[in-house]
Design a protein around this motif. Structure first.
Motif: not given
Length: 255
Positions: A246, A63, A93, A66-67, A244, A241, A224
């Protein structure tokens, strides 16, 4: 005289043939032993002990901000009826580990396709540690849906539940599409861990894997993961978040 000699020769040949036949029978019985029977029934070879491990998810979720890196795996040792399981999953993360779930379970087969399970779960990650007793069922439902439903009770008198499901859709012999979903719910909120009362979290994805060989399969996916209801509000309060969507790359493997 000639008659007596002829009879003697024929008797000798007959004895020689019988001796060869007995030798061949003895040799056959040594080379190919007959299975032992109990009360006329051949025994079923179901008392062996095996070991199996599955790394279901080893993946990077990409992302803009926020990978994350995630793993989900399990291993068991046992036979057809009784097994000891070890399960582990978690997400990393920005150097912080979350969703750390480690479980040690005993399972007992109750039908051809389902097992009952019971044991201990420990939430072990960057947040406060929580310990739970676990009891659930897992197996293959109709049309080969892989399902698992587990109930938990914590050392603090709280209750939780988890429902997981996945389904393999073969496109070719090696290319397989797998939808997957995991839902978590809790009886009470646990704000320091970001868990809300009721339906709290969802983790789902659609993975397309290619089995280079049966034990090794790289995949690409859309995943997700997000907080729901009360847990979503907790995430906003921490400026995290709440969900997400991704693009994901990973590997699935087993032994």
């Amino acid at each position: 005289m000639k008659g007596i000699m002829r009879k003697t020769l024929l008797a000798a040949l007959s004895l020689t043939g019988m001796s060869h036949a007995r030798a061949e029978t003895a040799s056959t019985s040594v080379m190919q032993p007959m299975p032992s029977y109990i009360d006329g029934v051949m025994p079923v070879m179901d008392q062996g002990v095996w070991v199996h491990g599955l790394l279901n998810q080893l993946e990077g979720r990409v992302a803009s901000q926020d990978s994350s890196f995630r793993w989900d795996g399990e291993a068991w040792i046992g036979g057809d009826y009784n097994r000891l399981w070890l399960r582990s999953e978690g997400t990393l993360t920005k150097g912080r580990m979350s969703d750390g779930d480690q479980e040690l379970l005993y399972s007992r087969s109750i039908s051809t396709y389902f097992d009952l399970q019971g044991g201990v779960r420990v939430d072990l990650d960057s947040g406060p540690t929580r310990t739970w007793g676990a009891f659930g069922i897992q197996g293959l439902a109709l049309y080969q849906f892989e399902v698992q439903a587990t109930a938990y009770v914590s050392d603090r008198g709280r209750f939780a539940g988890r429902l997981e499901g996945s389904y393999d859709i073969p496109i070719t012999n090696r290319l397989i599409l797998q939808p997957q979903v995991e839902l978590n719910l809790y009886s009470k909120q646990d704000k320091v861990r970001g868990s809300g009362a009721g339906l709290s979290e969802i983790d789902t994805g659609l993975r397309l894997r290619y089995e280079v060989w049966r034990k090794f399969a790289p995949y690409i996916a859309v995943t997700y993961d997000g907080a729901l209801q009360q847990a979503r509000r907790f995430a906003h309060e921490r400026d995290d978040s709440a969900g997400n969507l991704r693009l994901t790359f990973g590997i699935r493997s087993w032994f």
